[in-house]
Write a protein that holds these residues in place. Structure first.
Motif, PDB file in Angstrom:
ATOM      1  N   ARG A 236     108.706  51.701  99.847  1.00 46.56           N
ATOM      2  CA  ARG A 236     107.475  51.412  99.093  1.00 46.56           C
ATOM      3  C   ARG A 236     107.036  49.999  99.454  1.00 46.56           C
ATOM      4  NH1 ARG A 236     106.205  54.140  94.481  1.00 46.56           N
ATOM      5  NH2 ARG A 236     105.777  52.195  93.372  1.00 46.56           N
ATOM      6  N   ILE A 237     105.843  49.919 100.067  1.00 45.52           N
ATOM      7  CA  ILE A 237     105.362  48.636 100.595  1.00 45.52           C
ATOM      8  C   ILE A 237     104.021  48.299  99.960  1.00 45.52           C
ATOM      9  CG2 ILE A 237     104.712  47.374 102.678  1.00 45.52           C
ATOM     10  CD1 ILE A 237     106.432  49.429 104.250  1.00 45.52           C
ATOM     11  N   PHE A 238     103.933  47.095  99.439  1.00 47.56           N
ATOM     12  CA  PHE A 238     102.696  46.602  98.839  1.00 47.56           C
ATOM     13  C   PHE A 238     102.245  45.384  99.648  1.00 47.56           C
ATOM     14  CE2 PHE A 238     105.198  48.764  95.707  1.00 47.56           C
ATOM     15  CZ  PHE A 238     104.288  49.511  94.983  1.00 47.56           C
ATOM     16  N   ALA A 239     101.015  45.443 100.166  1.00 49.47           N
ATOM     17  CA  ALA A 239     100.534  44.403 101.073  1.00 49.47           C
ATOM     18  C   ALA A 239      99.149  43.919 100.671  1.00 49.47           C
ATOM     19  CB  ALA A 239     100.514  44.927 102.504  1.00 49.47           C
ATOM     20  N   THR A 240      98.842  42.689 101.093  1.00 51.32           N
ATOM     21  CA  THR A 240      97.518  42.119 100.869  1.00 51.32           C
ATOM     22  C   THR A 240      96.890  41.760 102.203  1.00 51.32           C
ATOM     23  OG1 THR A 240      98.155  41.177  98.727  1.00 51.32           O
ATOM     24  CG2 THR A 240      96.204  40.263  99.794  1.00 51.32           C
ATOM     25  N   VAL A 283      97.614  48.832 100.035  1.00 51.97           N
ATOM     26  CA  VAL A 283      97.019  47.633 100.616  1.00 51.97           C
ATOM     27  C   VAL A 283      95.824  47.174  99.773  1.00 51.97           C
ATOM     28  CG1 VAL A 283      95.986  46.586 102.670  1.00 51.97           C
ATOM     29  CG2 VAL A 283      97.704  48.381 102.928  1.00 51.97           C
ATOM     30  N   TRP A 284      95.845  45.912  99.381  1.00 55.95           N
ATOM     31  CA  TRP A 284      94.743  45.302  98.650  1.00 55.95           C
ATOM     32  C   TRP A 284      94.072  44.265  99.542  1.00 55.95           C
ATOM     33  CZ3 TRP A 284      93.532  46.969  93.695  1.00 55.95           C
ATOM     34  CH2 TRP A 284      94.470  47.810  93.104  1.00 55.95           C
ATOM     35  N   VAL A 285      92.836  43.906  99.191  1.00 52.90           N
ATOM     36  CA  VAL A 285      92.095  42.904  99.951  1.00 52.90           C
ATOM     37  C   VAL A 285      91.838  41.701  99.056  1.00 52.90           C
ATOM     38  CG1 VAL A 285      90.033  42.404 101.320  1.00 52.90           C
ATOM     39  CG2 VAL A 285      90.977  44.724 101.293  1.00 52.90           C
ATOM     40  N   ARG A 286      92.121  40.502  99.586  1.00 53.09           N
ATOM     41  CA  ARG A 286      91.918  39.286  98.801  1.00 53.09           C
ATOM     42  C   ARG A 286      91.214  38.240  99.657  1.00 53.09           C
ATOM     43  NH1 ARG A 286      95.541  34.857  97.407  1.00 53.09           N
ATOM     44  NH2 ARG A 286      97.237  35.908  98.508  1.00 53.09           N
TER      45      ARG A 286
END
Length: 305
Positions: A236-240, A283-286
């Motif tokens: 489980r990978i959470f990235a920005t 994947v989120w965008v910041r």
């Protein structure tokens, strides 16, 4: 057969470091991936895709090649990120056993000469790889280019190749091998890169962003892995995905989130192949204005340390 008899097949084992240098978008990463047989560095048609030194390791029966993929040397733009990338190129030339300079089969460009100027005339074991020969119709066109190249620098060898088509890669490896010292393996047989799975996953996400967004998105994009949870069967990978401006955020997300979903889908498939297991990727965008000149952000992203 006596103890002193040596068969023709017997070869001393060699191992060593090979710096691969060249201008942006000349095909260095594609060449290393093709030589290693694994995806160790991301590729796209955008220049400056590679931002950090990445080692790709190829181990054969008699040789261990440790390739150092460097960022394309950049002179057109200035930022803290590009400064670190250029320094990475220069430092890669120290303490290596051979250097492969990559140019295109279409001929020398001013940017190629800039990279060539990093090498002293006394530099040894410098091999010229003329890449993208599949884009040149006549093989005879190589002869004038080889002659011209030898007038520019006393290359130890010149090898025309096509990284994309896999042409002449075995020849290039044989040439490189001659310049590597005798010695034991420096990495285990199953190691093909010195980078961690986290780093490679972030690079894969960045590659998909580059490829899908094309010229829509300016150069300022980076990826940070925020959280990594892994079991035997699932990661489980959470990235920005970090962009420079608010307007870039909408470009990355796309209409109703379509572009970001596609980036995530393609990245997940590659990461699953790399890890050999199922992957849940979010994947989120910041927006982080001026991140390319922020030393703290660059350090946290792992660029040019």
């Amino acid at each position: 057969m006596t103890e002193n008899t040596v068969t023709e097949e017997t070869k001393e084992f060699r191992s060593g470091y090979v710096a691969v240098i060249g201008r942006p978008n000349v095909g260095k990463s594609t060449l290393i991936n093709a030589l290693v047989g694994e995806k160790v560095s991301i590729t796209s048609k955008k220049p400056q895709t590679t931002r950090d030194r990445i080692m790709g390791v190829l181990t054969t029966d008699d040789t261990q090649y440790i390739f150092v993929d460097t960022p394309g040397f950049q002179t057109k733009h200035s930022s803290e990120l590009l400064s670190r990338m250029n320094q990475s190129v220069k430092s890669s030339l120290a303490d290596v056993d051979a250097v492969v300079l990559v140019i295109e089969a279409t001929g020398w460009r001013p940017e190629d000469l800039t990279v060539l100027s990093l090498l002293s005339k006394e530099a040894k074991n410098v091999i010229l790889a003329i890449n993208k020969t599949d884009e040149v119709k006549e093989s005879e066109a190589m002869l004038p280019l080889i002659t011209e190249s030898m007038q520019k620098f006393p290359f130890a060898e010149v090898v025309p190749v096509s990284a994309e088509k896999g042409r002449q890669l075995k020849v290039l490896l044989q040439v490189i091998r001659k310049f590597l010292p005798e010695g034991d393996k420096l990495f285990e047989d199953d190691i093909y890169t010195d980078k961690s799975p986290r780093f490679l996953a972030a690079e894969i996400i960045r590659e998909k962003a580059f490829r899908l967004l094309g010229d829509e998105l300016p150069y300022g994009v980076a990826v940070m892995i925020d959280k990594w949870e892994e079991t035997d069967k699932l990661a489980r990978i959470f990235a920005t995905l970090i962009v420079n401006r608010e307007s870039h955020k909408g470009i990355v997300i796309g209409e109703k989130g379509a572009k970001l979903r596609e980036i995530s889908r393609l990245a997940r498939e590659d990461i699953e192949e790399m890890l050999g297991k199922k992957v849940y990727l979010e994947v989120w965008v910041r927006v982080r204005k001026g991140w390319g000149d922020d030393a703290g952000v660059l350090k946290s992203l792992g660029y040019g340390q």
